[in-house]
Write a protein that holds these residues in place. Structure first.
Motif, mmCIF file in Angstrom:
data_model
loop_
_atom_site.group_PDB
_atom_site.id
_atom_site.type_symbol
_atom_site.label_atom_id
_atom_site.label_comp_id
_atom_site.label_asym_id
_atom_site.label_seq_id
_atom_site.Cartn_x
_atom_site.Cartn_y
_atom_site.Cartn_z
ATOM 1 N N SER A 28 1.415 -1.496 0.178
ATOM 2 C CA SER A 28 0.108 0.076 0.421
ATOM 3 C C SER A 28 1.215 1.191 0.139
ATOM 4 C CB SER A 28 -0.386 0.078 1.477
ATOM 5 O OG SER A 28 -0.201 -0.185 2.606
ATOM 6 N N TRP A 29 0.282 2.477 -0.273
ATOM 7 C CA TRP A 29 1.152 3.605 0.065
ATOM 8 C C TRP A 29 1.398 4.071 1.293
ATOM 9 C CZ3 TRP A 29 3.719 5.939 -3.599
ATOM 10 C CH2 TRP A 29 4.169 7.448 -3.387
ATOM 11 N N GLU A 30 0.858 3.714 2.107
ATOM 12 C CA GLU A 30 1.400 3.878 3.718
ATOM 13 C C GLU A 30 3.039 2.839 3.878
ATOM 14 O OE1 GLU A 30 -2.314 2.927 3.150
ATOM 15 O OE2 GLU A 30 -2.181 5.390 3.270
ATOM 16 N N ASP A 31 3.228 1.718 3.950
ATOM 17 C CA ASP A 31 4.135 0.608 3.140
ATOM 18 C C ASP A 31 5.182 1.197 2.558
ATOM 19 O OD1 ASP A 31 2.443 -1.216 4.783
ATOM 20 O OD2 ASP A 31 1.575 -2.051 3.633
ATOM 21 N N ILE A 32 4.966 1.622 1.685
ATOM 22 C CA ILE A 32 5.824 1.850 0.708
ATOM 23 C C ILE A 32 6.359 3.324 1.232
ATOM 24 C CG2 ILE A 32 6.795 3.118 -1.448
ATOM 25 C CD1 ILE A 32 4.261 1.595 -3.024
ATOM 26 N N LYS A 33 5.872 4.539 1.713
ATOM 27 C CA LYS A 33 6.563 5.500 2.228
ATOM 28 C C LYS A 33 7.242 5.132 3.787
ATOM 29 C CE LYS A 33 3.028 8.889 1.757
ATOM 30 N NZ LYS A 33 1.660 9.869 1.924
#
Length: 139
Positions: A28-33
């Motif tokens: 997810s985008w949060e995990d990538i961040k």
């Protein structure tokens, strides 16, 4: 004047590197961040600075990695000594969510080129070769 010999020796033993990380596109985008933050923390925890960051984003791959045709590209220009470099390599090998990484040594005079800058130059050259490039002022 007294100088800290360890700091002087480490300064001359430091080399510039570009670290390119391919993050799993299924995250997810949060995990990538979070992964980007982990990589940055890994470098800064070894007390060396990050010179520049190029957050490239999702790109298609030339071949599949872990059955994925895309990956999230993230590039960091940094200065490291050999001890820090070894610890970073070990940590990246076991980090979950990172499909591939590569550490490139840069010469001191080399410029860290961002993907967007390189891509602009490539597009201009393609336009010239295709004949789509037209000069505005023809005299």
């Amino acid at each position: 004047m007294l100088y800290n010999i360890d700091l002087i020796i480490n300064f001359y033993l430091m080399n510039r590197y570009e670290l390119v990380v391919l993050i799993d596109p299924k995250l997810s985008w949060e995990d990538i961040k979070a992964k980007k933050g982990e990589v940055e923390k890994l470098i800064t925890s070894s007390k060396w600075e990050i010179e520049e960051i190029d957050d490239i984003g999702f790109l298609d791959l030339g071949f599949a990695i872990n059955k994925e045709q895309r990956a999230y590209f993230y590039s960091i220009c940094t200065k490291l000594d050999n001890e820090s470099m070894d610890s970073i390599k070990k940590a990246l090998k076991v980090m979950v969510g990172i499909n591939r990484w590569k550490l490139f040594r840069m010469a001191d005079k080399e410029v860290f080129l961002k993907y967007s800058e390189v891509n602009k130059v490539a597009l201009k050259e393609e336009e010239k070769e295709d004949g789509a490039f037209h000069e505005i002022n023809r005299s």
